[in-house]
Motif scaffolding. Structure first.
Motif, PDB file in Angstrom:
ATOM      1  N   ASP A 156       0.704  -1.143   0.086  1.00 37.54           N
ATOM      2  CA  ASP A 156      -0.001   0.160  -0.039  1.00 37.54           C
ATOM      3  C   ASP A 156       0.746   1.195  -0.163  1.00 37.54           C
ATOM      4  N   ALA A 157       0.679   2.229  -1.049  1.00 39.49           N
ATOM      5  CA  ALA A 157       1.709   3.128  -1.273  1.00 39.49           C
ATOM      6  C   ALA A 157       1.388   4.410  -0.195  1.00 39.49           C
ATOM      7  N   ASN A 180      -2.326  -3.328   0.449  1.00 36.01           N
ATOM      8  CA  ASN A 180      -3.648  -2.846   0.005  1.00 36.01           C
ATOM      9  C   ASN A 180      -4.613  -3.969  -0.565  1.00 36.01           C
ATOM     10  N   ALA A 181      -5.529  -4.044   0.348  1.00 41.26           N
ATOM     11  CA  ALA A 181      -6.456  -5.396  -0.041  1.00 41.26           C
ATOM     12  C   ALA A 181      -7.248  -5.207  -1.233  1.00 41.26           C
ATOM     13  N   GLY A 182      -7.247  -4.422  -1.969  1.00 34.83           N
ATOM     14  CA  GLY A 182      -7.883  -4.093  -3.174  1.00 34.83           C
ATOM     15  C   GLY A 182      -7.604  -5.119  -4.228  1.00 34.83           C
ATOM     16  N   VAL A 183      -6.640  -5.600  -4.208  1.00 30.00           N
ATOM     17  CA  VAL A 183      -6.160  -6.698  -5.303  1.00 30.00           C
ATOM     18  C   VAL A 183      -5.480  -7.806  -4.522  1.00 30.00           C
ATOM     19  N   ASP A 229       6.673  -5.339  -3.973  1.00 26.98           N
ATOM     20  CA  ASP A 229       7.119  -4.040  -3.473  1.00 26.98           C
ATOM     21  C   ASP A 229       6.817  -2.741  -4.539  1.00 26.98           C
ATOM     22  N   GLU A 230       6.392  -3.423  -5.683  1.00 26.76           N
ATOM     23  CA  GLU A 230       5.913  -2.431  -6.844  1.00 26.76           C
ATOM     24  C   GLU A 230       4.411  -2.066  -6.849  1.00 26.76           C
ATOM     25  N   SER A 238      -2.014   7.141  -3.839  1.00 26.31           N
ATOM     26  CA  SER A 238      -0.839   7.591  -3.129  1.00 26.31           C
ATOM     27  C   SER A 238       0.433   7.289  -3.938  1.00 26.31           C
ATOM     28  N   VAL A 239       0.318   6.462  -4.978  1.00 25.52           N
ATOM     29  CA  VAL A 239       1.617   6.310  -5.670  1.00 25.52           C
ATOM     30  C   VAL A 239       2.305   7.561  -6.241  1.00 25.52           C
TER      31      VAL A 239
END
Length: 278
Positions: A156-157, A180-183, A229-230, A238-239
């Motif tokens: 999660d960025a 981030n649990a969206g994916v 990590d990407e 937020s990226v």
């Protein structure tokens, strides 16, 4: 184990044939309600437009889908040779779980989706939030070798230095690898062996976490995931531009409260005027 009030399926003629090799399908899981019906449709359409592999969408829906939406799903199935299956869940299992002003109880549906897909002998699924747009082929995501792990996740960025380091400590995590649990690419068998969904519901019921089930999943899956990590497969708002290669982005995730499909207003001469609906 979990009660489903109703199931509706919208198959194409090709995928309805008895000899279809369902193991070749890409299985997507999406959780939604009437308030995100339009972004839900956009997400499905964006996936179909950018992928040549046959897709099977498992939609865990709260409420009833209108006849207009059903006709749209049928059109997509026939046009893109896909299957859309809508599950109407019983909210009994989520009675002690509360959402907030930005996240509804449907966010918790993802916790039990693998249990239901397991009954259909599905081995792997890709969970996606409804505020995501697919801009490239995501079939390679399904080829990620999960080995003995439960899921593939993406960090999660944040634009705030050390934010996740401090937050992870506050919720009892040993590492600072917060995702981030969206994916989520989920190994369904391993998910069930570790009983992640049941544990997550119990943990979320006893604690008031800021990021709700996302926090719970980070706690329970710590050390049990392939951590990316990407952010190319989950490019959140937020990226930072210098942190990512635009040409490699597959999924854009419109995190936060400012969604591109919400109404936009202008303040003109002290009066509020509707600008346009996105």
């Amino acid at each position: 184990m979990f009660k489903i009030n109703e199931v509706k399926i919208f198959p194409s003629e090709e995928l309805s044939k008895p000899n279809i090799k369902r193991k070749n399908l890409l299985h997507f899981v999406i959780c939604a309600d009437e308030y995100v019906i339009y972004p839900l449709g956009v997400l499905i359409f964006s996936i179909l437009k950018n992928n040549n592999t046959d897709c099977f969408f498992h939609i865990f829906f709260r409420g009833e889908i209108s006849q207009n939406e059903e006709s749209r799903y049928q059109f997509l199935c026939n046009e893109y040779n896909c299957v859309i299956k809508v599950y109407n869940l019983d909210d009994y299992y989520f009675k002690n779980l509360q959402g907030n002003k930005d996240i509804t109880v449907t966010s918790f549906y993802r916790l039990i989706a693998p249990y239901i897909l397991h009954k259909e002998e599905i081995k792997k699924c890709l969970y996606l939030d409804t505020d995501i747009l697919c801009i490239k082929d995501v079939s390679n995501l399904f080829k990620v070798d999960l080995k003995d792990k439960i899921a593939y996740v993406i960090k999660d960025a944040t634009s705030i230095p050390k934010y996740w380091d401090e937050y992870c400590k506050s919720i009892g995590m040993k590492s600072q690898k917060y995702f981030n649990a969206g994916v989520l690419l989920i190994d369904i068998d391993n998910y069930l062996v570790n009983d992640i969904g049941i544990k997550a519901i119990k943990l979320a019921s006893k604690n008031d976490y800021k990021y709700l089930d996302q926090d719970v999943l980070n706690i329970l899956l710590e050390g049990k995931v392939i951590f990316d990590d990407e952010n190319h497969n989950n490019c959140t708002m937020s990226v930072q531009s210098q942190q990512i290669c635009l040409d490699k982005i597959t999924l854009v995730h419109f995190t936060g409260t400012k969604k591109p499909w919400k109404k936009v207003y202008l303040f003109v001469g002290g009066r509020v005027q509707r600008k346009r609906k996105l």
